[in-house]
Design a protein around this motif. Structure first.
Motif, PDB file in Angstrom:
ATOM      1  N   VAL A   1     108.177  52.920   3.640  1.00 38.74           N
ATOM      2  CA  VAL A   1     107.911  51.521   3.277  1.00 38.74           C
ATOM      3  C   VAL A   1     108.178  50.603   4.465  1.00 38.74           C
ATOM      4  CG1 VAL A   1     108.743  49.596   1.854  1.00 38.74           C
ATOM      5  CG2 VAL A   1     108.248  51.807   0.803  1.00 38.74           C
ATOM      6  N   THR A   2     109.262  50.807   5.173  1.00 42.66           N
ATOM      7  CA  THR A   2     109.678  49.855   6.210  1.00 42.66           C
ATOM      8  C   THR A   2     109.075  50.124   7.591  1.00 42.66           C
ATOM      9  OG1 THR A   2     111.696  51.122   6.638  1.00 42.66           O
ATOM     10  CG2 THR A   2     111.834  49.306   5.024  1.00 42.66           C
ATOM     11  N   THR A   3     108.287  51.182   7.734  1.00 41.82           N
ATOM     12  CA  THR A   3     107.598  51.440   9.010  1.00 41.82           C
ATOM     13  C   THR A   3     106.090  51.300   8.859  1.00 41.82           C
ATOM     14  OG1 THR A   3     107.476  53.812   8.588  1.00 41.82           O
ATOM     15  CG2 THR A   3     109.395  53.017   9.839  1.00 41.82           C
ATOM     16  N   TRP A   4     105.643  50.752   7.745  1.00 46.28           N
ATOM     17  CA  TRP A   4     104.214  50.551   7.452  1.00 46.28           C
ATOM     18  C   TRP A   4     103.492  51.849   7.132  1.00 46.28           C
ATOM     19  CZ3 TRP A   4     104.515  45.584   6.955  1.00 46.28           C
ATOM     20  CH2 TRP A   4     105.251  44.816   7.876  1.00 46.28           C
ATOM     21  N   ARG A   5     104.181  52.995   7.132  1.00 47.30           N
ATOM     22  CA  ARG A   5     103.533  54.283   6.882  1.00 47.30           C
ATOM     23  C   ARG A   5     102.869  54.314   5.511  1.00 47.30           C
ATOM     24  NH1 ARG A   5     106.476  60.186   6.363  1.00 47.30           N
ATOM     25  NH2 ARG A   5     104.567  61.358   5.948  1.00 47.30           N
ATOM     26  N   MET A   6     103.536  53.805   4.487  1.00 48.60           N
ATOM     27  CA  MET A   6     102.978  53.812   3.139  1.00 48.60           C
ATOM     28  C   MET A   6     101.665  53.028   3.104  1.00 48.60           C
ATOM     29  SD  MET A   6     104.506  52.041  -0.306  1.00 48.60           S
ATOM     30  CE  MET A   6     104.407  50.438   0.483  1.00 48.60           C
ATOM     31  N   HIS A   7     101.659  51.851   3.673  1.00 49.06           N
ATOM     32  CA  HIS A   7     100.435  51.041   3.681  1.00 49.06           C
ATOM     33  C   HIS A   7      99.309  51.770   4.396  1.00 49.06           C
ATOM     34  CE1 HIS A   7     103.091  47.750   2.460  1.00 49.06           C
ATOM     35  NE2 HIS A   7     101.992  47.074   2.140  1.00 49.06           N
ATOM     36  N   ARG A   8      99.608  52.311   5.576  1.00 50.61           N
ATOM     37  CA  ARG A   8      98.573  53.010   6.351  1.00 50.61           C
ATOM     38  C   ARG A   8      98.068  54.242   5.609  1.00 50.61           C
ATOM     39  NH1 ARG A   8     101.962  51.412  11.239  1.00 50.61           N
ATOM     40  NH2 ARG A   8     100.645  49.834  12.246  1.00 50.61           N
ATOM     41  N   ALA A   9      98.977  55.000   5.017  1.00 51.54           N
ATOM     42  CA  ALA A   9      98.583  56.216   4.300  1.00 51.54           C
ATOM     43  C   ALA A   9      97.760  55.904   3.058  1.00 51.54           C
ATOM     44  CB  ALA A   9      99.817  57.037   3.930  1.00 51.54           C
ATOM     45  N   SER A  10      97.846  54.679   2.566  1.00 54.09           N
ATOM     46  CA  SER A  10      97.058  54.289   1.391  1.00 54.09           C
ATOM     47  C   SER A  10      95.626  53.934   1.765  1.00 54.09           C
ATOM     48  CB  SER A  10      97.709  53.103   0.677  1.00 54.09           C
ATOM     49  OG  SER A  10      97.478  51.916   1.410  1.00 54.09           O
TER      50      SER A  10
ATOM     51  N   ARG B   1     109.073  48.362  12.801  1.00 51.39           N
ATOM     52  CA  ARG B   1     109.808  48.436  11.537  1.00 51.39           C
ATOM     53  C   ARG B   1     109.949  47.007  11.017  1.00 51.39           C
ATOM     54  NH1 ARG B   1     115.608  51.442  10.587  1.00 51.39           N
ATOM     55  NH2 ARG B   1     115.668  51.039   8.366  1.00 51.39           N
ATOM     56  N   VAL B   2     109.873  46.831   9.699  1.00 51.82           N
ATOM     57  CA  VAL B   2     109.927  45.473   9.158  1.00 51.82           C
ATOM     58  C   VAL B   2     111.224  44.775   9.533  1.00 51.82           C
ATOM     59  CG1 VAL B   2     108.362  45.994   7.249  1.00 51.82           C
ATOM     60  CG2 VAL B   2     110.813  46.168   6.877  1.00 51.82           C
ATOM     61  N   GLU B   3     111.084  43.516   9.875  1.00 46.78           N
ATOM     62  CA  GLU B   3     112.227  42.667  10.176  1.00 46.78           C
ATOM     63  C   GLU B   3     111.817  41.241   9.838  1.00 46.78           C
ATOM     64  OE1 GLU B   3     111.710  41.727  14.872  1.00 46.78           O
ATOM     65  OE2 GLU B   3     112.319  43.775  14.385  1.00 46.78           O
ATOM     66  N   PRO B   4     112.771  40.410   9.439  1.00 51.34           N
ATOM     67  CA  PRO B   4     112.431  39.032   9.096  1.00 51.34           C
ATOM     68  C   PRO B   4     111.698  38.334  10.237  1.00 51.34           C
ATOM     69  CG  PRO B   4     114.660  39.526   8.407  1.00 51.34           C
ATOM     70  CD  PRO B   4     114.199  40.694   9.244  1.00 51.34           C
ATOM     71  N   GLY B   5     110.610  37.664   9.881  1.00 45.56           N
ATOM     72  CA  GLY B   5     109.822  36.939  10.867  1.00 45.56           C
ATOM     73  C   GLY B   5     108.686  37.743  11.470  1.00 45.56           C
ATOM     74  N   ALA B   6     108.676  39.060  11.276  1.00 44.22           N
ATOM     75  CA  ALA B   6     107.611  39.890  11.844  1.00 44.22           C
ATOM     76  C   ALA B   6     106.265  39.489  11.249  1.00 44.22           C
ATOM     77  CB  ALA B   6     107.881  41.370  11.573  1.00 44.22           C
TER      78      ALA B   6
ATOM     79  N   ALA C   1     109.777  41.936   1.805  1.00 41.47           N
ATOM     80  CA  ALA C   1     108.709  41.121   1.229  1.00 41.47           C
ATOM     81  C   ALA C   1     107.997  40.421   2.358  1.00 41.47           C
ATOM     82  CB  ALA C   1     109.256  40.085   0.254  1.00 41.47           C
ATOM     83  N   TYR C   2     106.706  40.242   2.164  1.00 39.66           N
ATOM     84  CA  TYR C   2     105.983  39.377   3.084  1.00 39.66           C
ATOM     85  C   TYR C   2     105.292  38.277   2.313  1.00 39.66           C
ATOM     86  CZ  TYR C   2     102.078  42.879   2.589  1.00 39.66           C
ATOM     87  OH  TYR C   2     101.127  43.767   2.161  1.00 39.66           O
ATOM     88  N   GLY C   3     105.107  37.171   3.044  1.00 37.29           N
ATOM     89  CA  GLY C   3     104.459  36.011   2.467  1.00 37.29           C
ATOM     90  C   GLY C   3     103.137  35.756   3.158  1.00 37.29           C
TER      91      GLY C   3
END
Length: 184
Positions: free
Chosen positions: A58-67, A77-82, A114-116
């Motif tokens: 989830v936090t390395t974007w792997r899930m999104h890419r694999a979908s 890796r996700v971090e606030p402001g990214a 979370a992202y906005g």
């Protein structure tokens, strides 16, 4: 909660950059009025290893890419402001969704973010992706979102836009389960 507070005070998460005022609401447990809501939870595994695998995906974007989504992010890796841009589709029918990470959770039994939405996103709101390790050892993935149409085509889509969001959340859950099962 500490990271949520840091995210909300992070300069890159300043009001005006995001397209909605309720920044961080998916982390507070109180979703704002005036939006459509999404809440999807699915079991993705069992045990500490499954939790760690799911959290990393989830936090390395792997899930999104694999979908099947294309992800362009300014952080590995996700971090606030990214900043992140998630897109699906191909060529001229590619749907592009510019976002910004507004909070993260890197805790013993909870990992996620979370992202906005940013300008040019077809929706206005926030979406979180969280993995929890329950006391019984079960590992659960939850997508929580609040959104409303921000583009003419999403307003015209009417009930199709929320249906698409629900289908995508289910796809992410299935994808994450496959990732966890593949790491056993």
């Amino acid at each position: 909660m500490v990271r949520l507070i840091r995210a909300l005070t992070h300069p890159a998460a300043a009001p005006g950059v995001l397209t909605y005022p309720e920044v961080g609401a998916t982390g507070s447990g109180r979703l704002p009025a005036g939006y459509q809501y999404l809440h999807h939870t699915v079991r993705v595994g069992h045990g500490r290893k499954a939790f760690e695998t799911a959290g990393a995906a989830v936090t390395t974007w792997r899930m999104h890419r694999a979908s099947g989504a294309r992800v362009r992010a300014d952080a590995l890796r996700v971090e606030p402001g990214a900043l992140v841009e998630v897109s699906i589709g191909a060529g001229p029918v590619r749907l592009v969704a510019p976002c910004q990470v507004v909070w993260t959770a890197y805790e013993r039994d909870r990992t996620g973010f979370a992202y906005g939405t940013r300008a040019r996103h077809p929706e206005c709101g926030e979406e979180s992706f969280v993995v929890d390790l329950h006391p019984d050892g079960s590992v659960w993935f939850t997508v929580t979102a609040f959104s409303r149409p921000a583009a003419l085509y999403t307003r015209l889509a009417g009930p199709l836009a929320p249906a698409f969001q629900h289908a995508y959340a289910r796809r992410l859950g299935r994808t994450l389960r496959r990732i966890v099962e593949g790491e056993k």
